[in-house]
Design an enzyme around this catalytic site. Structure first.
Site, short mmCIF file in Angstrom:
data_model
loop_
_atom_site.label_atom_id
_atom_site.label_comp_id
_atom_site.label_asym_id
_atom_site.label_seq_id
_atom_site.Cartn_x
_atom_site.Cartn_y
_atom_site.Cartn_z
N LYS A 112 0.84 -1.07 -0.08
CA LYS A 112 0.19 -0.16 0.23
C LYS A 112 0.75 1.19 0.14
O LYS A 112 0.34 2.36 -0.20
CB LYS A 112 -0.96 -0.01 1.18
CG LYS A 112 -2.11 -1.05 1.01
CD LYS A 112 -3.09 -0.80 2.19
CE LYS A 112 -4.37 -1.63 1.61
NZ LYS A 112 -5.65 -1.54 2.37
N LYS A 194 -3.78 -8.69 -5.81
CA LYS A 194 -5.36 -8.96 -5.32
C LYS A 194 -6.29 -8.05 -5.74
O LYS A 194 -5.91 -6.94 -5.87
CB LYS A 194 -5.20 -9.44 -4.03
CG LYS A 194 -5.13 -8.05 -2.94
CD LYS A 194 -5.68 -8.44 -1.49
CE LYS A 194 -5.90 -7.12 -1.07
NZ LYS A 194 -7.01 -7.18 -0.29
N LYS A 197 -10.63 -3.04 -3.29
CA LYS A 197 -11.98 -2.00 -3.34
C LYS A 197 -11.21 -0.70 -3.57
O LYS A 197 -11.94 0.14 -4.21
CB LYS A 197 -12.87 -2.04 -2.41
CG LYS A 197 -12.41 -1.85 -1.05
CD LYS A 197 -13.55 -2.11 0.04
CE LYS A 197 -13.53 -3.16 0.80
NZ LYS A 197 -12.00 -3.11 1.98
#
Ligand code: AQP
Length: 329
Positions: A112, A194, A197
């Protein structure tokens, strides 16, 4: 009899990875006479910027999705994390037992923060400790999660063991519960990472609210390879991912899918997959819409859940405060 707990961030509209990785496994365990906790981790969501108006909507949407997926508020404590302040209090205490190096090794943090430079928040770094607090507060035995969260549950185990060794038996050591197929649904536009959202492109994920046209567009554009066969083999990341999605939404096995599409190409497979996804999504979407209409009921369910959770969490906090020596008698 066990305590089962899972949580999801209201960081966007939930996708099929969230559904099959966490919600469905949770709902399956809900009926086993267990004590069930399912909550909306709004304080995790704010580790990256959120628009307040959108966040409020996402919280209600998450609650409606859980109910639509079969979560029964009579069997499960359904609540918002921010309504139980013990989560952040315990996180602070656990921070004081967690090593910087442990958090630096977390792969989700590395993923991230790639190319984000100095704008990464302390909250995002500390996310796994808040998650450990979420889990340990409720004497959790089993945590249904997708594969991506396994490392975080393992950290919660390590922190719990460290605390127990230093201050005496206080926390139950939790175990992750990860399904065999669908534990990591990959992104449609990049099957090496992966489905997520909060991805930059909405071609990455299949949202639980995508309409027929959107599903068609996304699946038609989804990455495959030049081989042209419907065969699940290591290394065929895009095709295997689409076959996994087929497996999840249809309930068929990989062998059945391979047999059904033997000698057929991607066009036919994708067309059938689009139909299977729509058949799965439409009744779920109807139930989500029905639930969202009764806004007041959703808030009442969340509030009732929060009150019960607060009582349980406060008992655990008294034990923790006593164990570490801040409670005076
Ligand atoms: N792609 C996935 N496949 C299977 N399971 C998944 N989960 C997430 N992505 C997949 C599982 O869903 C639960 C809730 O996840 P979360 O909302 O707490 O955060 P996350 O893991 O970071 O999920 P997202 O969708 O990628 O959210 P953003 O983009 O906001 O970070 C967890 O059990 C997770 O394992």
């Amino acid at each position: 009899m066990a305590n089962i707990l899972t949580a999801l961030q209201p960081s966007g509209v939930l996708h099929i990875g969230n559904y099959f990785g966490a919600i469905e496994p949770f709902v399956k365990l809900q009926d086993d006479g267990n004590t069930n906790f399912l909550f909306i981790v709004d304080y995790h969501a704010i580790t990256v910027p959120q628009d307040p108006k959108q966040l409020r909507q996402n919280i209600l949407f998450a609650a409606a999705t859980y109910l639509a997926a079969g979560v029964d508020p009579n069997k499960t404590l359904l609540f918002q994390q921010s309504r139980v302040s013990a989560h952040t209090e315990l996180a602070w205490i656990l921070n004081c037992l967690t090593h910087m190096g442990e958090l630096e090794r977390m792969t989700q943090f590395k993923d991230k923060t790639r190319n984000k430079g100095e704008s990464v928040t302390v909250g995002l770094f500390d996310y796994p400790v808040l998650m450990a607090a979420d889990i340990l507060l409720y004497d959790t035995n089993i945590v249904p999660v997708g594969e991506d969260q396994k490392q975080h549950v393992e950290l919660a185990r390590d922190i719990a063991e460290r605390f127990n060794n230093r201050f005496g038996e206080t926390f139950v050591i939790p175990k992750p519960h990860i399904r065999k197929e669908g534990a990591r649904v990959m992104a449609l536009d990049d099957p090496t990472s992966k489905m997520s959202k909060s991805a930059a492109s909405d071609k990455n994920f299949l949202s639980l609210m995508d309409d027929e046209k959107t599903v068609e567009k996304k699946i038609k554009a989804a990455m495959t390879d030049a081989e042209g066969t419907i065969v699940n083999r290591p290394g065929r990341l895009g095709v295997s991912n689409l076959m996994t999605i087929y497996e999840l939404v249809s309930g068929k096995t990989m062998a059945q899918i391979e047999a059904a599409f033997e000698g057929k190409g991607y066009a036919q497979f994708k067309q059938d997959l689009i139909e299977q996804i729509n058949q799965f999504l439409q009744p779920l979407q109807q139930r989500i819409h029905d639930s969202l209409k009764d806004h007041k009921n959703l808030i009442e369910i969340l509030e009732a859940g929060a009150q019960k959770a607060q009582a349980i969490a406060e008992k655990k906090m008294q034990q923790v405060r006593e164990a570490i020596g801040v409670k005076l008698s």
